[in-house]
Design an enzyme around this catalytic site. Sequence first.
Site, PDB file in Angstrom:
ATOM      1  N   GLU A   7     -41.980  13.156  31.429  1.00  0.00           N
ATOM      2  CA  GLU A   7     -41.357  13.880  30.315  1.00  0.00           C
ATOM      3  C   GLU A   7     -40.691  12.948  29.300  1.00  0.00           C
ATOM      4  O   GLU A   7     -40.687  13.211  28.121  1.00  0.00           O
ATOM      5  CB  GLU A   7     -40.319  14.875  30.864  1.00  0.00           C
ATOM      6  CG  GLU A   7     -39.624  15.667  29.788  1.00  0.00           C
ATOM      7  CD  GLU A   7     -39.485  17.140  30.125  1.00  0.00           C
ATOM      8  OE1 GLU A   7     -40.250  17.651  30.973  1.00  0.00           O
ATOM      9  OE2 GLU A   7     -38.622  17.782  29.522  1.00  0.00           O
ATOM     10  N   ASP A 105     -40.811  17.621  33.743  1.00  0.00           N
ATOM     11  CA  ASP A 105     -39.782  18.354  34.477  1.00  0.00           C
ATOM     12  C   ASP A 105     -40.358  19.644  35.054  1.00  0.00           C
ATOM     13  O   ASP A 105     -41.275  20.235  34.494  1.00  0.00           O
ATOM     14  CB  ASP A 105     -38.602  18.700  33.556  1.00  0.00           C
ATOM     15  CG  ASP A 105     -37.796  17.458  33.213  1.00  0.00           C
ATOM     16  OD1 ASP A 105     -38.019  16.414  33.846  1.00  0.00           O
ATOM     17  OD2 ASP A 105     -36.956  17.545  32.300  1.00  0.00           O
ATOM     18  N   TYR A 311     -32.147  17.650  39.408  1.00  0.00           N
ATOM     19  CA  TYR A 311     -32.395  18.281  38.120  1.00  0.00           C
ATOM     20  C   TYR A 311     -31.251  19.242  37.766  1.00  0.00           C
ATOM     21  O   TYR A 311     -30.934  20.146  38.544  1.00  0.00           O
ATOM     22  CB  TYR A 311     -33.718  19.050  38.194  1.00  0.00           C
ATOM     23  CG  TYR A 311     -34.259  19.426  36.841  1.00  0.00           C
ATOM     24  CD1 TYR A 311     -34.473  18.452  35.874  1.00  0.00           C
ATOM     25  CD2 TYR A 311     -34.542  20.744  36.534  1.00  0.00           C
ATOM     26  CE1 TYR A 311     -34.953  18.785  34.630  1.00  0.00           C
ATOM     27  CE2 TYR A 311     -35.035  21.092  35.289  1.00  0.00           C
ATOM     28  CZ  TYR A 311     -35.237  20.105  34.338  1.00  0.00           C
ATOM     29  OH  TYR A 311     -35.712  20.441  33.113  1.00  0.00           O
TER      30      TYR A 311
END
Length: 943
Positions: A7, A105, A311
Amino acid sequence: MHVIVAEKNISARRIAQILAGGKHVTEKKEGGVSTYTFGNTMTIGLRGHVVEVDFEPGYQNWRSEQYTPRSLIDAKTIKVPTEKKIVSLLQKLAKQAERVTIATDFDTEGELIGKEAFDLIRAVNKDVPVDRARFSAITPQEINSAFLRTTGIDFALASAGEARQSIDLMWGASLTRLISLAARRGGQNILSVGRVQTPTLAMIVDREKEIESFVPEKYWQLGLLTRKGDELLETRHANGRFRDKAAAEQARDRTKEPLVVTEVKEGTKADRSPSPFDTTSFIVAAARLGFPAANAMRIAEDLYMNGYISYPRTDNTVYPATLDLDGILQALRRSVFGRDVEWVIANRRPVPTRGKKFSTDHPPIHPTAPATRDALGDNAFALYELVVRRFLATLAPDAQWKTLKILFDAGGEEYTATGGILLVPGWHAVYPFSEAKETLLPAVSVGERLPIRSVTLEEKETQPPARYTQSRLIQRMEELGLGTKSTRHEVLAKLVSRKYVEGNPMRPTLVGRVVTESLEQHADTITKPGMTQALEDHMQQIKESKRTREDVVRESRQMLHAAFDQLEAHERAIGDDILGRTAEELNLGTCPVCGTGTLAIKHMRGQTQFIGCSRYPECTFNIGLPVTQWGWAVRTDEVCKKHHLNSVRLVRKGARPWDIGCPLCHHISSNRESLLEIPSLTPALLATLETRHIYTAADIARSQPEWLATALDLPLDRVAGLVREAEAEIALLKKRSECRKFLRNHLAPRRGRSYATVLKVLKEAGISDIPALARADPAVLKRAGISEEEAKSVIGEARESDAIKSFKKIGIPAPSIKKYHAAGVSSPEDFCTYHPLVLSEKSGVSPDTVYRHADLVCRYLNRPSPKKMTRLQLEKSKKELLTIRGITEPMIIPLLQAGVVGAAGLLDADAQALAAGSGIPVQKIAEIQASVRRKKESSVIQI
Ligand SMILES: [Zn+2]
Ligand SMILES: [Zn+2]
């Protein structure tokens, strides 16, 4: 080759390092984009979205008859690359790739970013196999296992993201355009309307209205102070709030000694350990540490990208069974939190706590690797510590409180006191961020009698509901299904940057309020959360493949058309309403000079903004403001007691607001210093000037002398002197402002060194214009915090700019100045050290032109102009002059310049005049002339 698409660049680098497993990773840059290679594998990072959805060409014109705001609803959209270099490198790699893995992600947004990369790859390579790696933390364990078990792209999930993207574009663009055009606003002043933004703003506006319409009610509280031994003890009347003053007074009057303990209730209360962090609870906890929501999320994303935490965008508050809690504890054991970790391991609760929300995409936010303050810096470490300690708290035992309640009787009136002691600290031992306040009570027993020290009756008022803080609003948005965990904090940041809300807790600005109220009145579907909630449900259905993207977008189009039906019917009314009510937001009060006009903030094209009078041009009073680069000027509610004007504030995205305060006070104080520099202006005279609305040197210079004489009660000749002094001051100010601008342009900004302090130090040393700077001593500049290197360059630049200015004044055109400068001529004096023919050769300017310029320069410097000669004559004279004893090479040009052509000319010249013209000492010239004469005589004898 196996290409892995991450990402961001930073995650591409970490993924490569992890997968290489100790093997060397080679970083290569192509067109500014990095790739990381080991063996046959290469990783490349995107920059989030590398393409953007936009309307087809033609829709950009706001005033187009054909492409009306409503036409945007059904407009076709295209994807435009926004990161061209990344897109082209990705496609180049895709052509050679044997396998591609998408490692963006793991959530809706990440899936969409991955799908965008997939589309770019497929456009150039139809056959390469593409798979998908999913992980919740960038740690060796997670990454290695994700790449062992890759799957396919989840097209349904990406589709849900795409649906949101096109719906947001369609709603935002069409409504923003409709409302802005109706209110005749454009450029920086557009009124943005958005699918999530507008209902969120409406919540803030509604809360403000609740606060305004709140009618406080009075109530009374009765308290009693007693003492046991040395300890004072406060108690409250058991009745709590008295609504009735008379009843409260009666209770007070009945309160009499003895104060008897009637009951002592002891108990225990469990205080459960907190549940794991999801995005919202993390934002709330970070806010308590002073981090604004958007800031906290940006730092959390950095921590994730660097492998320190999992995350941070998650709705989950339950640790999945697969999460290796022991492994994390073991890893943290070696960190600065080692002792707390040991304690948790020794006292661990049987099962970790769990919150109410459970989803399977990501685990709750937890630490993934040890880190140090040195490695992270203070801010990031503060949030990292918060995550670590929260994780420890979820594994720590519950706390236990011992509670105590004492009841008293005093003349039939009941009083109570409550206290609590932390019996078992439990999780509080490792999580100091939540308050655990203990209240100790003295030991008393039933029947005990205590003295009454005092009885107090306090009058209080009920309070209006509180304004939303950022973190509270994010919680509320989540409850209402407004936005997503990834977008809520961004929506709030947008409301601030659009100048719809200000402060934290947040208050709506006048524009924010006017736009909301106008929409509420005419098309309330846009301001209510219902429509947005429905979309969240539809998105879920797309994710589960129960509905298609096209279907959901079509339904949203219909809703938007219905909203347009309502809005267009009242377009005029909405526009006039907003226009009328927002003009007010710029008005500051009555003009102090003419007394009838209204002073208002004016925003001009470009960066200019100022405060002017509505009676312009009859009244020319105005107050300058810093350019909008320093902040957009807005009115605040504060009013100056002296001038009755509203205050002005400069607001800038991502910066603290700059409070100008009362514009007239600001105007007066920022001109005071320069006025006091005018020699004949005494403070008393200055005060008189102020009452006559003369605030600046320019105001004095502009005034009619006769009027000024009457106003100041001074003779006309003194006023004439004052005007002359004011004019000199203006010239000085102009030079100073040029100098300030020059320093800003030539001195790089540096932390801890403001231009204001630099200018102050220089001014004290008598340097306030560019010529003075050109002659400045580097030591003085050093005192202003300018290094030797910088001083050299700044002084050099000042010399050059000064020279250019004097050359221009002399009448030499800019292109020639440039050429002379390149030839080493940096001042008019320099110009005269070269013979025009030499300078012509060096600079490439034709001899005739140089002669003409030399004439101009010499006249300016009050020196004789060089005589014209050809190149041949020049060479001849040079040779001839050099044969004379006493004449050296450096003297040639000055002599030529002073008009000496050959030996004969030298003899004829007047020694005094020649010395003045050439700068050679008269003594030396006399010596040379004598030597020429001797030579001449000796040659005569020879004949
Ligand atoms: Zn005026
Ligand atoms: Zn004022």
